[in-house]
Design a protein around this motif. Sequence first.
Motif, short mmCIF file in Angstrom:
data_model
loop_
_atom_site.label_atom_id
_atom_site.label_comp_id
_atom_site.label_asym_id
_atom_site.label_seq_id
_atom_site.Cartn_x
_atom_site.Cartn_y
_atom_site.Cartn_z
N LEU A 29 27.65 35.74 31.14
CA LEU A 29 28.26 36.80 31.93
C LEU A 29 27.41 38.06 31.96
O LEU A 29 27.63 38.94 32.76
N GLY A 30 26.44 38.16 31.03
CA GLY A 30 25.56 39.31 31.02
C GLY A 30 24.50 39.27 32.10
O GLY A 30 23.81 40.25 32.34
N ARG A 31 24.35 38.12 32.77
CA ARG A 31 23.36 37.99 33.83
C ARG A 31 23.90 38.61 35.11
O ARG A 31 25.03 38.34 35.51
N VAL A 32 23.08 39.43 35.76
CA VAL A 32 23.58 40.15 36.94
C VAL A 32 23.19 39.48 38.25
O VAL A 32 23.70 39.84 39.30
N LEU A 33 22.28 38.50 38.22
CA LEU A 33 21.88 37.82 39.44
C LEU A 33 21.15 36.53 39.11
O LEU A 33 20.77 36.29 37.96
N ARG A 56 14.20 42.24 31.89
CA ARG A 56 14.59 43.20 30.85
C ARG A 56 15.35 44.37 31.45
O ARG A 56 16.13 45.03 30.76
N GLU A 57 15.10 44.65 32.72
CA GLU A 57 15.88 45.67 33.43
C GLU A 57 17.03 45.04 34.20
O GLU A 57 18.08 45.67 34.38
N HIS A 58 16.85 43.81 34.63
CA HIS A 58 17.86 43.09 35.42
C HIS A 58 18.07 41.71 34.80
O HIS A 58 17.46 40.73 35.24
N PRO A 59 18.91 41.60 33.76
CA PRO A 59 19.14 40.29 33.15
C PRO A 59 19.58 39.27 34.20
O PRO A 59 20.48 39.53 34.99
N CYS A 60 18.94 38.12 34.22
CA CYS A 60 19.21 37.17 35.29
C CYS A 60 18.91 35.75 34.82
O CYS A 60 18.34 35.54 33.75
N ALA A 88 14.83 38.60 28.95
CA ALA A 88 16.29 38.79 28.92
C ALA A 88 16.95 37.85 29.92
O ALA A 88 18.01 38.16 30.45
N SER A 89 16.32 36.72 30.16
CA SER A 89 16.83 35.79 31.16
C SER A 89 16.89 34.38 30.58
O SER A 89 16.53 34.14 29.42
N GLU A 90 17.36 33.46 31.40
CA GLU A 90 17.22 32.03 31.14
C GLU A 90 16.31 31.51 32.24
O GLU A 90 16.56 31.78 33.42
N VAL A 91 15.27 30.81 31.88
CA VAL A 91 14.30 30.32 32.86
C VAL A 91 14.40 28.81 32.95
O VAL A 91 14.34 28.10 31.94
N VAL A 92 14.56 28.33 34.19
CA VAL A 92 14.56 26.89 34.44
C VAL A 92 13.43 26.60 35.42
O VAL A 92 13.42 27.12 36.53
N MET A 270 -1.60 58.40 39.20
CA MET A 270 -1.14 57.48 40.24
C MET A 270 -1.82 56.12 40.05
O MET A 270 -2.62 55.67 40.89
N PRO A 271 -1.54 55.45 38.92
CA PRO A 271 -2.19 54.16 38.68
C PRO A 271 -1.70 53.10 39.66
O PRO A 271 -0.60 53.21 40.21
N LEU A 272 -2.52 52.09 39.87
CA LEU A 272 -2.11 50.97 40.71
C LEU A 272 -0.85 50.36 40.14
O LEU A 272 -0.73 50.12 38.93
N ARG A 273 0.11 50.09 40.99
CA ARG A 273 1.39 49.56 40.53
C ARG A 273 1.25 48.10 40.13
O ARG A 273 0.62 47.29 40.82
N GLN A 274 1.87 47.76 39.00
CA GLN A 274 1.84 46.38 38.51
C GLN A 274 2.90 45.55 39.23
O GLN A 274 3.91 46.07 39.71
N LEU A 275 2.67 44.25 39.27
CA LEU A 275 3.59 43.35 39.96
C LEU A 275 5.00 43.44 39.39
O LEU A 275 5.98 43.47 40.15
N ARG A 276 5.13 43.53 38.07
CA ARG A 276 6.47 43.59 37.46
C ARG A 276 7.22 44.85 37.88
O ARG A 276 8.44 44.82 38.04
N GLU A 277 6.50 45.97 38.05
CA GLU A 277 7.14 47.21 38.50
C GLU A 277 7.71 47.03 39.91
O GLU A 277 8.82 47.47 40.20
N CYS A 278 6.91 46.41 40.77
CA CYS A 278 7.34 46.23 42.16
C CYS A 278 8.54 45.29 42.25
O CYS A 278 9.50 45.55 42.99
N LEU A 279 8.49 44.19 41.50
CA LEU A 279 9.62 43.25 41.52
C LEU A 279 10.87 43.92 40.97
O LEU A 279 11.96 43.78 41.54
N SER A 280 10.75 44.67 39.88
CA SER A 280 11.91 45.37 39.31
C SER A 280 12.51 46.34 40.30
O SER A 280 13.74 46.46 40.41
#
Length: 306
Positions: A29-33, A56-60, A88-92, A270-280
Amino acid sequence: MIVNLPETTTGAVAKTLDRLRDEGGAVALGRVLTLIVDVGSREVETAVETANDASREHPCRVIVLVSDPARTGGRLDAEIRVGGDAGASEVVVLTASAELLAHADTLVMPLLLPDAPIVAWWPYEVPTEPSTHPVGAMAQRRITDTLECSHPLESLRRLRASYQEGDTDLAWTRLTVWRGLLSAALDQPPFENVTSAEVEGNDTHPSVVLLGAWLAHALRCPVTLNRSAEDTAVTRVVLHRASGPIVLDRPDGRTATIEQPGQPARHAAMPLRQLRECLSEELRRLDADEVWGEVLHDGLARIGEA
């Protein structure tokens, strides 16, 4: 912990997830998506690591679809990652033939979290129409990344032709800081119209085209794209006004310099944005990105990239 389930079914995978959750005390139930990641036949680990970081920001619950080009028939192999191997997720991770993945919606149905939003992410190649793709049709948000496509600008034009509310692209997300700094500069006096603009950057990077399209759409002025072979995407933006230009320069991909008439030069990290930042960032919103749709339809046409 990693559990391998060769020659299995998604029903068996769902039961194994329930068992692992009961044994480990994890709370679904802690997973938001539910995040469905379609990597095609490309490399898996980068996408999984990025999804883990974002979780870690969006448990899923993360469901990764992998197409095995050498495989035919209905065999399905699964790998479940929980605990330290899943952020902070379950990966399948589901590996199957292209024939089986043509019905990916049916395949993942038993693994979806009940009453939770679904987000689809294509880290590599863009589907012909994300909204009609078997996975995209069930998702509230559909995230693509034209930067990682074989033909980025051609893929961008395909996204324009097939755009539906809920679509977005990480090449657009990478521009959030640029758009914020330029908007802030224009919010300061003198409040003059921009007569023309220039965008300079890597000649194959879709973010260069998208920033030009956004400026053309928002400012209703001519925009010139000065494409170079620099490693970084956007390196320089110039907004011409009657009192003098606003210049935002980031030649090294780390620090930006902002110059305006009558003001001392300012510097901002203004460092180049990392992929994880953009996805979050994209996982924070489930509503339609209306500006993105307007830039695709109107902005690209204004700079001749439609």
